[in-house]
Enzyme design. Structure first.
Site, short mmCIF file in Angstrom:
data_model
loop_
_atom_site.label_atom_id
_atom_site.label_comp_id
_atom_site.label_asym_id
_atom_site.label_seq_id
_atom_site.Cartn_x
_atom_site.Cartn_y
_atom_site.Cartn_z
N CYS A 2 12.74 32.96 48.45
CA CYS A 2 12.73 33.49 49.95
C CYS A 2 12.50 35.20 49.78
O CYS A 2 12.85 35.62 48.81
CB CYS A 2 13.83 33.11 50.98
SG CYS A 2 14.03 31.55 50.93
N ARG A 27 6.44 35.56 49.22
CA ARG A 27 7.75 34.94 48.60
C ARG A 27 8.26 33.50 49.51
O ARG A 27 8.98 33.14 49.17
CB ARG A 27 8.98 35.94 48.78
CG ARG A 27 8.85 37.07 47.67
CD ARG A 27 10.00 37.89 47.64
NE ARG A 27 11.20 37.37 47.14
CZ ARG A 27 11.44 37.02 46.05
NH1 ARG A 27 10.59 37.56 45.10
NH2 ARG A 27 12.45 36.36 45.56
N TRP A 71 11.43 30.16 52.17
CA TRP A 71 10.68 29.17 51.39
C TRP A 71 11.64 28.06 51.30
O TRP A 71 12.28 28.02 50.27
CB TRP A 71 9.82 29.52 50.26
CG TRP A 71 8.92 28.49 49.50
CD1 TRP A 71 9.21 27.64 48.32
CD2 TRP A 71 7.71 28.02 49.70
NE1 TRP A 71 8.60 26.95 48.20
CE2 TRP A 71 7.50 27.29 49.08
CE3 TRP A 71 6.67 28.54 50.68
CZ2 TRP A 71 6.11 26.70 48.84
CZ3 TRP A 71 5.28 28.11 50.64
CH2 TRP A 71 5.02 27.12 49.80
N ASN A 97 18.65 34.14 49.41
CA ASN A 97 17.54 33.59 48.72
C ASN A 97 18.22 32.79 47.49
O ASN A 97 19.17 33.63 46.88
CB ASN A 97 16.88 34.76 48.27
CG ASN A 97 15.73 34.28 47.33
OD1 ASN A 97 15.29 33.16 46.99
ND2 ASN A 97 15.47 35.37 46.34
N GLY A 98 18.05 31.73 47.04
CA GLY A 98 18.51 31.02 46.08
C GLY A 98 18.93 29.56 46.31
O GLY A 98 18.66 28.96 47.32
N GLU A 469 -5.37 19.79 30.43
CA GLU A 469 -5.07 20.92 31.42
C GLU A 469 -5.65 22.29 30.98
O GLU A 469 -5.85 23.15 31.74
CB GLU A 469 -3.34 20.79 31.81
CG GLU A 469 -2.67 21.97 32.58
CD GLU A 469 -3.50 22.04 34.26
OE1 GLU A 469 -4.07 21.17 34.48
OE2 GLU A 469 -3.17 23.13 34.60
N LYS A 473 -7.86 24.60 33.40
CA LYS A 473 -7.42 26.14 33.74
C LYS A 473 -8.64 26.93 33.34
O LYS A 473 -9.10 27.90 34.18
CB LYS A 473 -5.98 26.53 33.11
CG LYS A 473 -4.82 26.80 33.24
CD LYS A 473 -4.44 26.62 34.95
CE LYS A 473 -5.04 25.43 35.49
NZ LYS A 473 -4.07 25.17 36.47
N GLU A 476 -11.65 26.33 35.60
CA GLU A 476 -11.27 26.99 36.92
C GLU A 476 -11.46 28.21 37.21
O GLU A 476 -12.06 29.02 38.27
CB GLU A 476 -9.85 26.58 37.54
CG GLU A 476 -9.61 25.35 37.98
CD GLU A 476 -7.97 25.17 38.28
OE1 GLU A 476 -7.65 25.06 39.62
OE2 GLU A 476 -7.29 25.37 37.37
N HIS A 492 -16.56 10.24 18.37
CA HIS A 492 -17.21 9.10 18.99
C HIS A 492 -18.18 9.80 20.37
O HIS A 492 -18.33 9.13 20.95
CB HIS A 492 -16.22 8.21 19.67
CG HIS A 492 -15.31 7.53 18.72
ND1 HIS A 492 -15.82 6.64 17.74
CD2 HIS A 492 -14.17 7.68 18.54
CE1 HIS A 492 -14.78 6.39 17.00
NE2 HIS A 492 -13.51 6.74 17.49
N LYS A 591 -6.82 26.27 47.20
CA LYS A 591 -5.21 26.17 46.88
C LYS A 591 -4.75 24.59 47.06
O LYS A 591 -4.25 23.83 46.32
CB LYS A 591 -4.35 26.95 47.25
CG LYS A 591 -2.93 27.12 46.95
CD LYS A 591 -2.85 27.50 45.42
CE LYS A 591 -1.49 27.19 44.75
NZ LYS A 591 -1.39 27.11 43.41
C1 G6P Z 1 -6.63 21.66 44.16
C2 G6P Z 1 -6.30 22.95 43.50
C3 G6P Z 1 -5.75 22.52 42.02
C4 G6P Z 1 -4.74 21.25 42.07
C5 G6P Z 1 -5.04 20.21 42.96
C6 G6P Z 1 -4.08 19.23 43.51
O1 G6P Z 1 -8.02 21.27 43.72
O2 G6P Z 1 -7.35 23.60 43.29
O3 G6P Z 1 -5.06 23.50 41.33
O4 G6P Z 1 -4.16 20.94 40.99
O5 G6P Z 1 -5.44 20.77 44.46
O6 G6P Z 1 -3.09 19.84 44.27
P1 G6P Z 1 -1.74 19.40 44.68
O7 G6P Z 1 -1.26 20.54 45.56
O8 G6P Z 1 -1.91 17.91 45.19
O9 G6P Z 1 -0.78 19.38 43.39
#
Ligand code: G6P
Length: 596
Positions: A2, A27, A71, A97-98, A469, A473, A476, A492, A591
């Site tokens: 927060c 934050r 948050w 915050n915490g 993953e 990354k 992306e 294969h 996002k």
């Molecule tokens: C979007 C984001 C990804 C994320 C996915 C799932 O595609 O760009 O980075 O992994 O959604 O998001 P979530 O909030 O459900 O984990």
């Protein structure tokens, strides 16, 4: 996470605090509030972003106050749960915050002593504890209150009839800003740079007392500490990123804290069953999208090994089409945002099919929490960069904790073994810190990768989904075509694509997959592929075999996904940076994706 602010000075505190809070909105932004000292304590708060609270803010007069942008971690986002909180007399206001681990028992006790609570938060116990010990000296009361709480905190308080702001911190940031006839305190310098660049950092467990003319800092024994101010030369924008060039890099570096916070409380509750009290089910299905889907795949290995429960993992967007399969008693849905449309639809579908549902999410009160029976919250704080980093490792922590919780309850593992796992979990923030200390190696390795058109990421066993993953990354944020592959599957098909222009990133960890991974490395090297191997510290052979190697700290095999993921995040980051890509906002991506 927060944002908190305190002010005492010659200006109208409301104006300063609102302004500072807006700089801290990264934050947290699910609710906000201010308390300004007048004849009475003047408090205003609301659910939503700061602007929502501001739109109905009365014209509070006064030069002393506190503010908060939240948050949520304990108690959903709502007006009632927004900070500041006031004590029963209405004379003390506090923001926090915490996370307080033992708030429930303190709250029970305070209620029997006659204190009246108005929220579901852990924070509210602090203001009542301070009230309980208050005999005219706010700092003394705070010191007494702190003796009873366990957890992490940054706290700022004000009191009617005083121009003092009193604050303290433990494992959460707090900085003092020095002005002329005014002084400030806030979660970070971003909030203060419009007013001052003279800053003093507050250390863990120190207590600060400030008024318009003086700032005093005391150590945990109550001794006054002398500290020289530092002059900050960052711009406000740099400061918001904590001096990092991008939010993504900042968030990669926040992982020790995100892991620690997600463990906090839960790791001690593994035996008592405070989370997931009922572990009576024979199978688990995990549904998720994107990065969360990869966390689910890692989770499968851990749950099957530790909890000895069969696990299937499915893409949330595909679940609706799988009509024939026998339904699983427990369906876990992973979504950092809690708003992904495909995952929400899958949660509804699982509910319709009569399954018990549990969500793992980073956003308290998000839509998914309303679709499921139970929720496990990760505590990574808000993530601004589109590419998920700290929320992903926090999801892993959640899955490991759930697996261990089942193992404790069902005795699927020896107590010795569980004790070792627990120690490995607790050591993770330190392990990740060591990886981060070596970030320059990933930066150097990015030089070998940034011009490639295609890159393969190879791993085996639990590290296979970690490489998936890693590839995600990279694609992306750097727009390089990258594919994760189970190393055994290479022959294969994809081997046909390997040549001198196709780098391979391989996880060659010192575990039972080591020899086979070494063979796979030889296989691609025979096709002239430049190999970046990620291996284990102390491995003497690997550096002689490959053109570039990054070594990670040795941890039990099941915990390798943590340091390995962090290296891959850094690799993606530095490769994208080398290419000059828009790292925090990659093209075509969002996002949270709220369409199916
Ligand atoms: C979007 C984001 C990804 C994320 C996915 C799932 O595609 O760009 O980075 O992994 O959604 O998001 P979530 O909030 O459900 O984990």
């Amino acid at each position: 996470m927060c944002g908190i602010v305190g002010y005492s000075g010659s200006r109208q505190a409301t104006v300063v605090i609102l302004d500072a809070l807006k700089k801290l909105e990264y934050r947290g932004y699910d609710s906000a509030g201010v308390a300004i000292v007048g004849d009475d304590m003047q408090v205003h708060k609301d659910k939503g972003e700061i602007a929502v609270m501001e739109s109905t803010l009365p014209d509070f007069k006064g030069g002393v106050g506190v503010g908060h942008t939240r948050w949520a971690t304990c108690g959903r986002p709502s007006k009632e749960n927004a900070h500041p909180f006031v004590d029963c007399t209405g004379r003390i206001a506090l923001v926090h915050n915490g996370i307080l681990e033992n708030y429930a028992e303190i709250k029970r006790k305070l209620i029997t002593e006659g204190h009246r609570f108005t929220s579901e938060t852990d924070t509210e116990v602090l203001v009542h504890l301070v009230e309980k010990y208050f005999h005219g000296d706010l700092r003394a009361a705070l010191n007494e209150a702190l003796k009873e709480v366990r957890g992490s905190y940054a706290i700022v308080m004000v009191q009617v009839g005083s121009d003092k702001v009193v604050a303290t911190r433990k494992e959460n940031p707090l900085v003092v800003g020095l002005g002329v006839d005014e002084n400030f305190i806030a979660s970070d310098v971003t909030a203060l740079l419009d007013y001052t660049n003279k800053i003093m950092y507050v250390m863990d467990e120190e207590v600060v007392e400030l008024d318009p003319h003086r700032v005093r800092i005391f150590d945990r024994d109550g001794e006054e500490v002398k500290r020289q101010p530092e002059i900050i030369t960052w711009s406000a924008e740099d400061a918001q990123k904590g001096g990092f060039e991008h939010f993504m890099l900042k968030e990669i570096y926040e992982q020790p804290e995100a892991i620690h916070n997600t463990l906090l409380g839960n790791v001690n509750a593994l035996e008592s069953g405070e989370f997931m009290p009922n572990v009576d089910f024979g199978g688990i299905k995990i549904l998720a999208c994107g990065t969360s889907f990869h966390a689910a795949m890692v989770g499968k290995y851990v749950l099957e090994k530790v909890a000895k429960i069969p696990v299937t993992v499915e893409l949330a967007s595909e679940y609706r089409y799988a009509t024939g399969a026998k339904e699983c008693p427990l369906v876990i849905l992973i979504s950092q945002s809690g708003e992904t449309a495909d995952t929400l639809a899958a949660a509804r579908e699982a509910g319709r099919r009569g399954c018990r549902t549990l969500a793992i999410t980073n956003v308290v009160g998000s839509s998914i929490t309303r679709e499921v029976g139970e929720t496990f919250y990760t505590r990574a704080g808000p993530e601004i960069g589109v590419a998920a980093t700290k929320t992903y490792t926090a999801q892993l922590v959640a899955l490991y904790l759930i697996a261990m919780r089942i193992a404790y309850a069902k005795k699927t593992m020896s107590t010795d073994h569980l004790r070792e796992m627990r120690a490995a979990l607790i050591a993770l923030p330190q392990v990740v810190r060591r990886v981060l200390d070596n970030a320059s190696e990933a930066e150097a390795a990015a030089e070998d990768l940034y011009q490639a058109r295609d890159i393969f990421f190879l791993g085996r066993n639990i590290n296979f989904p970690v490489m998936l993953e890693g590839a995600l990354k990279l694609k992306e944020i750097s727009y390089i075509h990258a594919e994760g592959y189970a190393a055994g599957e290479l022959k294969h098909g994809p081997l046909a694509l390997i040549d001198s222009r196709t780098p391979v990133v391989a996880a060659v960890i010192k575990d039972h997959t080591y020899d086979k991974m070494m063979s796979n490395v030889a296989e691609v090297q025979a096709r002239d592929s430049p190999v970046l191997a990620i291996g284990t510290e102390g491995d003497q052979d690997l550096p002689n075999v490959v053109s570039r190697v990054i070594l990670i700290p040795e941890v039990p095999a099941m915990f390798v996904p943590f340091p390995l993921s962090v290296v891959l995040q850094l690799l993606a980051y530095y490769t994208a940076r080398r290419k000059g890509c828009s790292i925090d906002k990659p093209k075509n991506l969002a996002k949270s994706v709220t369409v199916e």
